[in-house]
Design a protein around this motif. Structure first.
Motif, PDB file in Angstrom:
ATOM      1  N   ASN A   1      18.457  13.150  -3.549  1.00 12.60           N
ATOM      2  CA  ASN A   1      18.118  13.097  -2.125  1.00 12.60           C
ATOM      3  C   ASN A   1      16.989  14.106  -1.875  1.00 12.60           C
ATOM      4  OD1 ASN A   1      18.119  13.119   0.686  1.00 12.60           O
ATOM      5  ND2 ASN A   1      20.360  13.104   0.844  1.00 12.60           N
ATOM      6  N   THR A   2      15.755  13.621  -2.055  1.00 14.52           N
ATOM      7  CA  THR A   2      14.614  14.540  -1.904  1.00 14.52           C
ATOM      8  C   THR A   2      14.459  14.939  -0.440  1.00 14.52           C
ATOM      9  OG1 THR A   2      13.060  12.693  -1.691  1.00 14.52           O
ATOM     10  CG2 THR A   2      13.390  13.590  -3.893  1.00 14.52           C
ATOM     11  N   GLY A   3      14.807  14.013   0.448  1.00 12.78           N
ATOM     12  CA  GLY A   3      14.650  14.283   1.878  1.00 12.78           C
ATOM     13  C   GLY A   3      15.601  15.329   2.408  1.00 12.78           C
TER      14      GLY A   3
ATOM     15  N   THR B   1      19.211   3.673  -1.168  1.00 15.30           N
ATOM     16  CA  THR B   1      19.492   5.080  -1.440  1.00 15.30           C
ATOM     17  C   THR B   1      18.462   5.679  -2.387  1.00 15.30           C
ATOM     18  OG1 THR B   1      21.106   6.587  -2.442  1.00 15.30           O
ATOM     19  CG2 THR B   1      21.098   4.363  -3.295  1.00 15.30           C
ATOM     20  N   GLU B   2      18.184   6.956  -2.196  1.00  8.22           N
ATOM     21  CA  GLU B   2      17.497   7.695  -3.245  1.00  8.22           C
ATOM     22  C   GLU B   2      18.549   8.040  -4.300  1.00  8.22           C
ATOM     23  OE1 GLU B   2      15.475  10.819  -0.374  1.00  8.22           O
ATOM     24  OE2 GLU B   2      14.222  10.557  -2.146  1.00  8.22           O
ATOM     25  N   ASN B   3      18.153   8.405  -5.509  1.00  8.42           N
ATOM     26  CA  ASN B   3      19.088   9.001  -6.467  1.00  8.42           C
ATOM     27  C   ASN B   3      19.227  10.454  -6.059  1.00  8.42           C
ATOM     28  OD1 ASN B   3      19.744   7.361  -9.285  1.00  8.42           O
ATOM     29  ND2 ASN B   3      17.990   6.538  -8.236  1.00  8.42           N
TER      30      ASN B   3
ATOM     31  N   ALA C   1      17.137   1.139  -5.014  1.00  8.82           N
ATOM     32  CA  ALA C   1      16.901   2.562  -5.333  1.00  8.82           C
ATOM     33  C   ALA C   1      15.489   2.917  -4.886  1.00  8.82           C
ATOM     34  CB  ALA C   1      17.064   2.799  -6.825  1.00  8.82           C
ATOM     35  N   ASP C   2      15.398   3.860  -3.982  1.00 10.66           N
ATOM     36  CA  ASP C   2      14.089   4.333  -3.521  1.00 10.66           C
ATOM     37  C   ASP C   2      13.645   5.457  -4.463  1.00 10.66           C
ATOM     38  OD1 ASP C   2      11.966   5.606  -2.344  1.00 10.66           O
ATOM     39  OD2 ASP C   2      12.800   5.611  -0.325  1.00 10.66           O
ATOM     40  N   GLU C   3      12.715   5.111  -5.338  1.00  9.94           N
ATOM     41  CA  GLU C   3      12.211   6.112  -6.292  1.00  9.94           C
ATOM     42  C   GLU C   3      10.736   6.415  -6.002  1.00  9.94           C
ATOM     43  OE1 GLU C   3      13.462   7.064  -9.907  1.00  9.94           O
ATOM     44  OE2 GLU C   3      15.071   5.596 -10.138  1.00  9.94           O
ATOM     45  N   ILE C   4      10.417   6.420  -4.736  1.00 10.51           N
ATOM     46  CA  ILE C   4       9.024   6.649  -4.365  1.00 10.51           C
ATOM     47  C   ILE C   4       8.593   8.067  -4.731  1.00 10.51           C
ATOM     48  CG2 ILE C   4       7.561   6.896  -2.284  1.00 10.51           C
ATOM     49  CD1 ILE C   4       9.023   4.192  -1.441  1.00 10.51           C
ATOM     50  N   ILE C   5       9.509   9.003  -4.669  1.00 10.76           N
ATOM     51  CA  ILE C   5       9.182  10.348  -5.165  1.00 10.76           C
ATOM     52  C   ILE C   5       9.572  10.493  -6.632  1.00 10.76           C
ATOM     53  CG2 ILE C   5       9.918  12.773  -5.078  1.00 10.76           C
ATOM     54  CD1 ILE C   5       9.402  12.847  -2.227  1.00 10.76           C
ATOM     55  N   THR C   6      10.773  10.055  -6.986  1.00 12.35           N
ATOM     56  CA  THR C   6      11.285  10.390  -8.320  1.00 12.35           C
ATOM     57  C   THR C   6      10.754   9.476  -9.430  1.00 12.35           C
ATOM     58  OG1 THR C   6      13.232   9.051  -7.820  1.00 12.35           O
ATOM     59  CG2 THR C   6      13.434  11.419  -7.469  1.00 12.35           C
TER      60      THR C   6
ATOM     61  N   GLY D   1       6.147   4.234  -5.423  1.00 16.03           N
ATOM     62  CA  GLY D   1       4.916   4.496  -4.663  1.00 16.03           C
ATOM     63  C   GLY D   1       4.231   5.726  -5.229  1.00 16.03           C
ATOM     64  N   LYS D   2       3.561   6.455  -4.376  1.00 11.13           N
ATOM     65  CA  LYS D   2       2.936   7.731  -4.713  1.00 11.13           C
ATOM     66  C   LYS D   2       2.256   7.753  -6.085  1.00 11.13           C
ATOM     67  CE  LYS D   2       6.075  10.243  -1.652  1.00 11.13           C
ATOM     68  NZ  LYS D   2       5.303  10.541  -0.469  1.00 11.13           N
ATOM     69  N   ALA D   3       2.985   8.165  -7.139  1.00  9.72           N
ATOM     70  CA  ALA D   3       2.374   8.353  -8.457  1.00  9.72           C
ATOM     71  C   ALA D   3       1.969   7.045  -9.126  1.00  9.72           C
ATOM     72  CB  ALA D   3       3.342   9.112  -9.368  1.00  9.72           C
TER      73      ALA D   3
ATOM     74  N   ASP E   1      18.029  11.461   2.847  1.00 10.07           N
ATOM     75  CA  ASP E   1      17.402  10.216   2.358  1.00 10.07           C
ATOM     76  C   ASP E   1      16.322   9.700   3.312  1.00 10.07           C
ATOM     77  OD1 ASP E   1      18.752   9.930  -0.027  1.00 10.07           O
ATOM     78  OD2 ASP E   1      19.537   7.947   0.441  1.00 10.07           O
ATOM     79  N   TYR E   2      15.091   9.729   2.835  1.00  7.79           N
ATOM     80  CA  TYR E   2      13.969   9.297   3.670  1.00  7.79           C
ATOM     81  C   TYR E   2      13.337   8.071   3.026  1.00  7.79           C
ATOM     82  CZ  TYR E   2       9.231   9.250   5.526  1.00  7.79           C
ATOM     83  OH  TYR E   2       8.038   8.863   6.076  1.00  7.79           O
ATOM     84  N   HIS E   3      13.106   7.046   3.838  1.00 10.67           N
ATOM     85  CA  HIS E   3      12.570   5.808   3.260  1.00 10.67           C
ATOM     86  C   HIS E   3      11.272   5.340   3.883  1.00 10.67           C
ATOM     87  CE1 HIS E   3      16.217   5.648   0.960  1.00 10.67           C
ATOM     88  NE2 HIS E   3      16.958   5.600   2.042  1.00 10.67           N
ATOM     89  N   GLY E   4      10.765   6.037   4.885  1.00 13.23           N
ATOM     90  CA  GLY E   4       9.473   5.630   5.427  1.00 13.23           C
ATOM     91  C   GLY E   4       9.360   5.784   6.922  1.00 13.23           C
ATOM     92  N   MET E   5       8.226   5.308   7.442  1.00 14.54           N
ATOM     93  CA  MET E   5       7.868   5.571   8.830  1.00 14.54           C
ATOM     94  C   MET E   5       7.941   4.343   9.736  1.00 14.54           C
ATOM     95  SD  MET E   5       6.991   8.722   9.589  1.00 14.54           S
ATOM     96  CE  MET E   5       6.720  10.290   8.758  1.00 14.54           C
TER      97      MET E   5
ATOM     98  N   ALA F   1       0.846  -1.190   0.000  1.00 18.43           N
ATOM     99  CA  ALA F   1       0.000   0.000   0.000  1.00 18.43           C
ATOM    100  C   ALA F   1       0.886   1.247   0.000  1.00 18.43           C
ATOM    101  CB  ALA F   1      -0.952  -0.034   1.185  1.00 18.43           C
ATOM    102  N   ASN F   2       1.515   1.535   1.120  1.00 18.65           N
ATOM    103  CA  ASN F   2       2.325   2.762   1.195  1.00 18.65           C
ATOM    104  C   ASN F   2       3.753   2.556   0.714  1.00 18.65           C
ATOM    105  OD1 ASN F   2       0.441   4.645   2.546  1.00 18.65           O
ATOM    106  ND2 ASN F   2       0.416   2.973   4.022  1.00 18.65           N
ATOM    107  N   GLY F   3       4.415   3.676   0.450  1.00 20.58           N
ATOM    108  CA  GLY F   3       5.824   3.611   0.078  1.00 20.58           C
ATOM    109  C   GLY F   3       6.629   2.883   1.140  1.00 20.58           C
ATOM    110  N   THR F   4       6.242   3.084   2.386  1.00 21.19           N
ATOM    111  CA  THR F   4       6.944   2.413   3.489  1.00 21.19           C
ATOM    112  C   THR F   4       6.897   0.891   3.309  1.00 21.19           C
ATOM    113  OG1 THR F   4       6.370   4.238   4.958  1.00 21.19           O
ATOM    114  CG2 THR F   4       7.006   2.175   6.012  1.00 21.19           C
ATOM    115  N   ASP F   5       5.785   0.371   2.832  1.00 16.15           N
ATOM    116  CA  ASP F   5       5.700  -1.079   2.581  1.00 16.15           C
ATOM    117  C   ASP F   5       6.729  -1.494   1.536  1.00 16.15           C
ATOM    118  OD1 ASP F   5       3.426  -0.760   4.078  1.00 16.15           O
ATOM    119  OD2 ASP F   5       2.029  -1.084   2.425  1.00 16.15           O
TER     120      ASP F   5
HETATM  121  C1  LIG Z   1      11.721   8.807  -0.937  1.00  7.40           C
HETATM  122  C2  LIG Z   1      10.595   8.273  -0.097  1.00  7.40           C
HETATM  123  N1  LIG Z   1      10.623   7.012   0.311  1.00  7.40           N
HETATM  124  C3  LIG Z   1       9.635   6.483   1.060  1.00  7.40           C
HETATM  125  C4  LIG Z   1       8.541   7.226   1.417  1.00  7.40           C
HETATM  126  C5  LIG Z   1       7.449   6.614   2.239  1.00  7.40           C
HETATM  127  O1  LIG Z   1       6.262   6.573   1.514  1.00  7.40           O
HETATM  128  P1  LIG Z   1       4.841   6.551   2.257  1.00  7.40           P
HETATM  129  O2  LIG Z   1       4.644   7.883   2.890  1.00  7.40           O
HETATM  130  O3  LIG Z   1       3.862   6.298   1.148  1.00  7.40           O
HETATM  131  O4  LIG Z   1       4.878   5.438   3.240  1.00  7.40           O
HETATM  132  C6  LIG Z   1       8.468   8.551   1.018  1.00  7.40           C
HETATM  133  C7  LIG Z   1       7.328   9.403   1.430  1.00  7.40           C
HETATM  134  O5  LIG Z   1       7.329  10.591   1.366  1.00  7.40           O
HETATM  135  C8  LIG Z   1       9.514   9.097   0.238  1.00  7.40           C
HETATM  136  O6  LIG Z   1       9.493  10.363  -0.152  1.00  7.40           O
END
Ligand SMILES: Cc1ncc(COP(=O)(O)O)c(C=O)c1O
Length: 457
Positions: A229-231, A225-227, A258-263, A287-289, A152-156, A117-121
């Motif tokens: 670093n949006t965080g 890693t993100e490519n 590669a965490d491309e949840i934003i990019t 994720g997201k989009a 670099d942010y990857h989730g909660m 469901a979420n990017g965190t998953d």
């Molecule tokens: C790069 C990145 N990874 C992971 C996540 C986590 O996604 P979610 O909020 O859908 O759990 C986010 C959320 O902003 C994110 O920007």
């Protein structure tokens, strides 16, 4: 629109009963833009009737704006056919078609999709898969996760917080998980090694090799890693960095996530930013989009090799009640079709060119614009109080709130996501933005930086 009385009630309810997962203070909910009534096209309308062009698009999820008719039609048709999950978590037609599409548009041999469901998953799944993969190959000792700080942010979840680089999000939940090791993220504007390209010879990338050697490659499962670093406020990697990271991971038998949840999904001018940097990760988190902003859908997209090892050696235990809703997949597919039909990959690059032409000149013209960074429609403008020292403003929270206030005067929602690390206006512009809307955003930012300089210098 809500009446004045209804709006007051909603503000009270937010203050009395709502806990924001993003650490908002109580006073936030009285401000314009803080409680949304509805959204249409590129605009969010708040309970006070303010209509604001949204530069953040729900953290990049609504990359085609809100309620794109082609997307809504696909969403509603599938929702009517199959309103929830099917029994026993079996897949649906749109989900399978989305999996096939992702294999086609993702780089290299990335093939199999694990839906959540979420990017965190998706990121949590990638971390779990990396450990399971090595165990399946008889290398159970490879369990450590290497990750970048700061940013670099990857989730909660606890594992993804342990792999993330925001101190303010880590400290309240310590002790974090064992086996997570950090290394410095590149940041050419504020180099952690106080060096500069090209003389640095990518010291930031070379640091990874040292960390791997020190930790012992036989203990390391993956690098996440993100490519860009949006965080950290949209910090793209220096040229050659991602390739060097890829080479190091391959050299030491370490999986690259590669965490491309934003990019991911077209926003940077390629389907995935990894492609722009010439790499094929072993796993791609999306994720997201992926649902075109219609709801919680995410994917851990893994290489053919990883998928086969998992299939041959044991089940993957990573699934969610609502992980992989068919109607969200249908919406996501409609979004991808819309991108293809309207050549929005090219439009993302054009948005970068249009915005860059106007905003990059602020780096020489404005005394507070320190850096302007862009990867397609993913953009950051960093404001500083002293350009030669690159100093952060004395009260970055107040500056952030002033930036939003001035933006709103222009009918534009502007956000400094992480004042903890300074004032970077972060934007994930809709790929369907018109040139007139882009000009409106630029005009708002020009006024913002002018007024920040006059007020805070
Ligand atoms: C790069 C990145 N990874 C992971 C996540 C986590 O996604 P979610 O909020 O859908 O759990 C986010 C959320 O902003 C994110 O920007």
């Amino acid at each position: 629109m809500a009446t004045r009385e209804e709006a007051d009630i909603l503000v009270r309810l937010a203050r009395e009963y709502y806990v924001s997962g993003f650490g908002r203070s109580e006073s936030f909910y009285g401000r314009p833009g803080s409680i949304v009534e509805f959204a249409e096209g590129h605009y969010a309308v708040d309970i006070h009737g303010s209509r604001l062009f949204d530069t953040e698009t729900c953290a990049s999820a609504c990359y085609l704006g809100f309620g794109r008719p082609e997307v809504m039609k696909a969403l509603q048709a599938e929702m009517a056919r199959l309103p929830s999950t099917t029994p026993l978590f079996v897949p649906t037609a749109p989900l399978l078609k989305l999996g096939e599409k992702l294999a086609a548009i993702s780089p290299g041999n990335l093939k199999y999709s694990v839906f959540g469901a979420n990017g965190t998953d998706a990121t949590e799944g990638a971390l779990k898969i990396s450990r399971q993969y090595w165990k399946a190959l008889g290398k159970a000792g490879k369990y450590k996760v290497l990750h970048r700080i700061p940013g670099d942010y990857h989730g909660m979840s606890l594992a993804t917080v342990s792999a993330s680089g925001h101190t303010f999000r880590r400290t309240p939940y310590e002790p974090l998980m064992a086996g997570f090791v950090s290394f410095n993220a590149p940041n050419c504007y504020r180099c952690p090694f106080e060096k500069a390209l090209p003389d640095c010879h990518l010291l930031c990338a070379r640091e990874l090799e040292k960390v791997i050697q020190f930790e012992d490659p036989d203990t390391i499962a993956c690098v996440i890693t993100e490519n860009t670093n949006t965080g950290l406020g949209i910090v793209p990697p220096p040229p050659g960095y991602m390739q060097a990271i890829r080479e190091t991971c391959s050299k030491y038998d370490v999986l690259l996530i590669a965490d491309e949840i934003i990019t991911g999904i077209a926003k940077t001018g390629a389907w995935f930013e990894s492609e722009k940097h010439g790499i094929v990760p072993d796993m791609l988190c999306i994720g997201k989009a992926i649902s075109a902003g219609c709801g919680a859908l995410a994917v851990t997209h893994v290489s053919e090799e990883i998928g086969k090892v998992l299939a041959e050696t044991g089940n993957l235990h990573h699934g969610f009640t609502y992980g992989g809703l068919g109607y969200l997949a249908a919406a996501g597919l409609a979004g991808i079709a819309y991108v293809e039909e309207h050549d929005l990959l090219a439009r993302a690059r054009e948005i970068e060119a249009i915005m860059g032409k106007r905003l990059k000149s602020l780096m020489t013209q404005s005394p507070v614009v320190g850096d302007v960074r862009m990867s397609g429609a993913v953009q950051g403008i960093e404001l500083v109080s002293d350009k030669s020292a690159k100093s952060i403003f004395a009260d970055p929270w107040e500056v952030a709130s002033f930036i939003s206030e001035v933006g709103r005067e222009h009918g534009v929602l502007l956000n400094c996501q992480f004042p903890h690390y300074g004032n970077v206006i972060t934007m994930y512009l809709p790929l369907t933005s018109t040139n007139a809307e882009l000009a409106m955003v630029c005009a708002a930012i020009e006024d913002v930086v002018d007024r920040v300089a006059r007020r805070y210098l």
